[in-house]
Design an enzyme around this catalytic site. Structure first.
Site, PDB file in Angstrom:
ATOM      1  N   GLU A 173     -12.535   9.311   0.367  1.00  0.00           N
ATOM      2  CA  GLU A 173     -12.321   8.022   1.038  1.00  0.00           C
ATOM      3  C   GLU A 173     -13.076   7.939   2.367  1.00  0.00           C
ATOM      4  O   GLU A 173     -12.781   7.110   3.228  1.00  0.00           O
ATOM      5  CB  GLU A 173     -10.820   7.739   1.206  1.00  0.00           C
ATOM      6  N   HIS A 248      -4.405   7.258   4.902  1.00  0.00           N
ATOM      7  CA  HIS A 248      -5.623   7.910   5.415  1.00  0.00           C
ATOM      8  C   HIS A 248      -5.264   8.642   6.699  1.00  0.00           C
ATOM      9  O   HIS A 248      -4.345   8.244   7.424  1.00  0.00           O
ATOM     10  CB  HIS A 248      -6.703   6.864   5.754  1.00  0.00           C
ATOM     11  N   CYS A 359     -10.241   1.052  11.121  1.00  0.00           N
ATOM     12  CA  CYS A 359     -10.626   0.954   9.702  1.00  0.00           C
ATOM     13  C   CYS A 359     -11.881   0.118   9.538  1.00  0.00           C
ATOM     14  O   CYS A 359     -12.626   0.284   8.583  1.00  0.00           O
ATOM     15  CB  CYS A 359      -9.548   0.254   8.879  1.00  0.00           C
TER      16      CYS A 359
HETATM   17  O1  SUG Z   1      -7.839   1.035   0.855  1.00  0.00           O
HETATM   18  N1  SUG Z   1      -6.553  -2.063   1.780  1.00  0.00           N
HETATM   19  C1  SUG Z   1      -7.358  -0.913   2.141  1.00  0.00           C
HETATM   20  C2  SUG Z   1      -7.194  -0.631   3.603  1.00  0.00           C
HETATM   21  C3  SUG Z   1      -8.154   0.433   4.076  1.00  0.00           C
HETATM   22  C4  SUG Z   1      -7.885   0.869   5.472  1.00  0.00           C
HETATM   23  N2  SUG Z   1      -8.817   1.812   5.879  1.00  0.00           N
HETATM   24  C5  SUG Z   1      -8.589   2.862   6.701  1.00  0.00           C
HETATM   25  N3  SUG Z   1      -7.384   3.288   6.942  1.00  0.00           N
HETATM   26  N4  SUG Z   1      -9.603   3.479   7.170  1.00  0.00           N
HETATM   27  C6  SUG Z   1      -6.947   0.312   1.316  1.00  0.00           C
HETATM   28  O2  SUG Z   1      -5.749   0.571   1.195  1.00  0.00           O
HETATM   29  C7  SUG Z   1      -5.834  -3.886   0.363  1.00  0.00           C
HETATM   30  C8  SUG Z   1      -6.410  -4.885  -0.621  1.00  0.00           C
HETATM   31  C9  SUG Z   1      -5.398  -5.836  -1.180  1.00  0.00           C
HETATM   32  O3  SUG Z   1      -4.242  -5.443  -1.374  1.00  0.00           O
HETATM   33  O4  SUG Z   1      -5.741  -7.020  -1.435  1.00  0.00           O
HETATM   34  C10 SUG Z   1      -6.698  -2.687   0.610  1.00  0.00           C
HETATM   35  O5  SUG Z   1      -7.514  -2.333  -0.220  1.00  0.00           O
END
Ligand code: SUG
Length: 436
Positions: A173, A248, A359
């Protein structure tokens, strides 16, 4: 001179809440509600401008093309683009949602980056993340890889590795699970890889939510990036933290130069003695309960060094709304703290999908020569900021529900917007729809 450049993902025109993300409490809580793509994109741009106005270099990553018709075709849908959307909405709405997410905005998951001070061949190394755990995210990896090659083109300075093979055992990731500790951005540092589980050896794993990132992925990237084993660390994220919603590492820790700011529950080991000469700021459960840290995204703040010196923490406004984080942050900047001030930034539209300030950005430390080798429009300027704001006003909707994703008009609007953006950013035909 070395500069840390934050490359932020521009929020795409299909930003929506589809409850797609596993182990991500905010995404689950806001699923199937109405989003505001225009506000989301403007909030992201305002954050970039805020960083630029502080004298920092700010990079730009354009959105990916969504809904992603080529993936829907791979999943068996055929006919015209509009027909595919209508059919997918009717027969497989979850697949359509996965192919329509604007999730590439969370650039911390785009890739892992090792600056040239750490790598044996003296180049900046990039590995685009395979994001293997979730359909909506794994379709980002191929385009991210090509995009990074476009923005960082010169092989003399930049080495690009293809995403790791896409499977659960090598699930990667990206930089959200990678930190760097060094006396300054230009000096060789310790690269810290944080994994959630070991896939090819026994070990602890969370019980409620799957750990998204494996040791085996991190270990491969360290090898690809030619890092010195003596300066590479692997830490396991605590399964309890993942089960509490820290999907994460960057939900429970952030580093900058010689400072590591983290929650006491972040890791399986006590890391207090691991990094001599570094400032470790550990936040105890009594100061900020883990649940509040996750709700507020305290550790998803951006910790940055200003050009004139001094470190600032750029926090989401949610940290002001929760008593424990508000009180903690009031007491954080003291005469002995390496963090000198805190600023609050509104990225509420992204936060509702579990994406805070950190993020939204991918950090790349670059020397002056490497900066000069970037694509001409990779960095934000005041004039480009104004152009991008107008671009958002021209093309973005103010309301979007996951049920709207089957609307062929949305696909047309997105294509027109991205076509316009490739002209603004002088990127050429980078999108598949531009080459069909
Ligand atoms: O992968 N949310 C992302 C958020 C990523 C956050 N990134 C970091 N922490 N670096 C995920 O969980 C939500 C999409 C939705 O539900 O429509 C989403 O993919």
């Amino acid at each position: 001179m070395t500069h840390e450049v934050n490359f932020d993902g521009i929020v795409g025109p299909t930003h929506n809440y589809a409850a797609l993300a596993i182990g991500n409490l905010a995404s689950q809580a806001h699923g199937m509600t109405v989003s505001n793509p225009k506000d989301a994109a403007l909030q992201g741009l305002a954050k970039m401008k805020f960083m630029m106005d502080m004298g920092l270099k700010q990079g730009i990553l354009p959105p990916h093309e969504r809904p992603h018709i080529p993936t829907l075709r791979r999943l068996g849908f055929s006919g015209s683009d509009g027909g595919i959307l209508i059919k997918a909405q009717r027969e497989a709405p979850m697949k359509l949602r996965a192919c329509s997410s604007a999730s590439a905005m969370w650039a911390a998951n785009a890739a892992t980056v090792s600056p040239s001070a750490d790598t044996e061949d003296g180049r900046v190394h990039f590995t685009a993340a395979n994001l293997a755990m979730q359909l909506h995210r794994c379709i980002e990896s191929g385009f991210t890889w090509r995009l990074l090659e476009t923005l960082f083109p010169d092989p003399k300075h930049f080495a690009h590795h293809e995403p790791l093979p896409c499977n659960m055992q090598l699930s990667d990731e990206g930089a959200a699970n990678h930190m760097r500790l060094s006396a300054s951005h230009g000096e060789a540092g310790i690269e810290v890889f944080v994994y959630g589980r070991r896939a090819l050896a026994p070990g602890k794993a969370p019980a409620k939510f799957p750990a998204r990132h494996t040791f085996e992925a991190s270990d491969s990237i360290a090898r690809l990036h030619q890092l010195s084993p003596a300066r590479t660390f692997f830490l396991q994220q605590s399964p309890a933290a993942i089960d509490a919603g820290a999907f994460h590492n960057d939900v429970v820790a952030v580093s900058n130069e010689d400072v590591l700011f983290y929650h006491a529950s972040a890791y399986t080991q006590e890391i207090g003695n691991y990094f001599p000469n570094m400032h470790l700021i550990k936040v105890a459960e009594e100061q900020v309960p883990l649940a509040d840290a996750i709700r507020s995204y305290l550790f998803n703040s951006q910790l940055v060094t200003l050009p004139g010196g001094g470190m600032v923490l750029i926090c989401p406004t949610e940290c002001e709304e929760i008593a424990s984080t508000r009180d903690y942050l009031k007491s954080l900047p003291t005469s002995t703290s390496p963090i000198h001030s805190c600023h609050f930034i509104d990225v509420h539209q992204s936060m509702k999908n579990g994406g805070g300030p950190a993020c939204l950005r991918l950090r790349v430390a670059l020397t002056d020569k490497q900066l000069a080798a970037l694509h001409a429009r990779a960095l934000l300027t005041p004039a480009l900021y104004d152009q991008l704001v107008q671009w958002v006003h021209r093309h973005y909707r103010e309301k979007l529900h996951p049920d709207d994703l089957g609307d062929p008009m949305l696909l047309d609007e997105s294509h027109v917007a991205l076509e316009d953006l490739t002209n603004i950013l002088q990127l050429g035909p980078i999108y598949e729809f531009q080459r069909r």
